[in-house]
Write an enzyme that holds these catalytic residues in place. Structure first.
Site, PDB file in Angstrom:
ATOM      1  N   CYS A  73      -5.287 -14.883   6.549  1.00  0.00           N
ATOM      2  CA  CYS A  73      -5.031 -15.059   7.985  1.00  0.00           C
ATOM      3  C   CYS A  73      -3.725 -14.374   8.389  1.00  0.00           C
ATOM      4  CB  CYS A  73      -4.886 -16.541   8.318  1.00  0.00           C
ATOM      5  SG  CYS A  73      -6.379 -17.501   8.136  1.00  0.00           S
ATOM      6  N   GLU A  75      -1.295 -15.516  10.139  1.00  0.00           N
ATOM      7  CA  GLU A  75      -0.105 -16.375  10.004  1.00  0.00           C
ATOM      8  C   GLU A  75       0.464 -16.284   8.593  1.00  0.00           C
ATOM      9  OE1 GLU A  75      -3.021 -17.131  11.309  1.00  0.00           O
ATOM     10  OE2 GLU A  75      -2.922 -18.817  12.716  1.00  0.00           O
TER      11      GLU A  75
HETATM   12  N1  THU Z   1      -7.860 -16.245  11.270  1.00  0.00           N
HETATM   13  C1  THU Z   1      -6.509 -16.031  11.355  1.00  0.00           C
HETATM   14  O1  THU Z   1      -6.002 -14.966  10.984  1.00  0.00           O
HETATM   15  N2  THU Z   1      -5.759 -17.025  11.867  1.00  0.00           N
HETATM   16  C2  THU Z   1      -6.230 -18.179  12.387  1.00  0.00           C
HETATM   17  O2  THU Z   1      -5.455 -18.988  12.885  1.00  0.00           O
HETATM   18  C3  THU Z   1      -7.668 -18.456  12.344  1.00  0.00           C
HETATM   19  C4  THU Z   1      -8.512 -17.461  11.645  1.00  0.00           C
HETATM   20  C5  THU Z   1      -8.686 -15.135  10.768  1.00  0.00           C
HETATM   21  C6  THU Z   1      -9.289 -15.291   9.412  1.00  0.00           C
HETATM   22  C7  THU Z   1     -10.471 -14.352   9.506  1.00  0.00           C
HETATM   23  O3  THU Z   1     -10.029 -13.031   9.230  1.00  0.00           O
HETATM   24  C8  THU Z   1     -10.884 -14.420  10.963  1.00  0.00           C
HETATM   25  O4  THU Z   1      -9.760 -14.930  11.661  1.00  0.00           O
HETATM   26  C9  THU Z   1     -12.087 -15.297  11.232  1.00  0.00           C
HETATM   27  O5  THU Z   1     -11.940 -16.529  10.648  1.00  0.00           O
END
Ligand code: THU
Length: 159
Positions: A73, A75
């Site tokens: 993710c 973050e």
């Molecule tokens: N994702 C994030 O990068 N941050 C979040 O807070 C929620 C989900 C990403 C993970 C994945 O690459 C995509 O969003 C779908 O889940």
């Protein structure tokens, strides 16, 4: 039996007019980070930006992988970058955004909440979260740890 209630305090803002210049820059940086997202599988781009104590900004975006769980993710990309590139510098705030037209501000997943909680615990000062929505509204959480009650603590590993 005890019943324990846990309260989460957050504020919702329809725009960023009342935010500090640094916070507005941080939100802009999170939007900019979207352009480096690698999300060919979900098409869900996420941008994150961290404000460090010296005023510098660290950006991160989600990085996916064909072996899905190997991706990360936005973050955690941002927090781990800050932890490795700027060790010892406190993280004052984090802005998170998505290009996906969601009605609600983006909300970090559980794993990211756990990571943020530990960084906050380590530096012993709060990390303010600015969770941005497609329509320009922002939810502010003053203390990232509040998003994960009963987070797992490294304290328990020391025994
Ligand atoms: N994702 C994030 O990068 N941050 C979040 O807070 C929620 C989900 C990403 C993970 C994945 O690459 C995509 O969003 C779908 O889940």
């Amino acid at each position: 039996m005890d019943t324990i209630s846990i309260q989460l305090q957050l504020t919702r803002h329809s725009g960023t007019d009342n935010f500090s210049v640094e916070e507005q820059m941080l939100i802009k940086a999170a939007h900019e980070a979207l352009s480096s997202a690698y999300a060919p599988y979900s098409q869900f781009q996420v941008g994150a930006a961290l404000l460090l104590e010296d005023g510098s900004i660290v950006k991160g975006s989600n990085q996916e992988n064909a072996a899905y769980p190997s991706g990360l993710c936005a973050e955690r990309v941002a927090f781990f970058s800050a932890g490795s590139q700027h060790p010892g510098k406190k993280i004052m705030a984090a802005a998170v955004t998505t290009s996906y037209p969601m009605e609600h501000p983006i909300s970090p997943c559980g794993a990211c909440r756990q990571v943020m909680a530990e960084y906050e615990l380590k530096q012993q000062t709060p990390i303010k979260l600015l969770l941005c929505s497609h329509d320009g509204s922002v939810i502010v959480v003053n203390n990232s740890r509040d998003l994960l009650p009963l987070y797992f603590s490294g304290e328990w590993l020391k025994k």
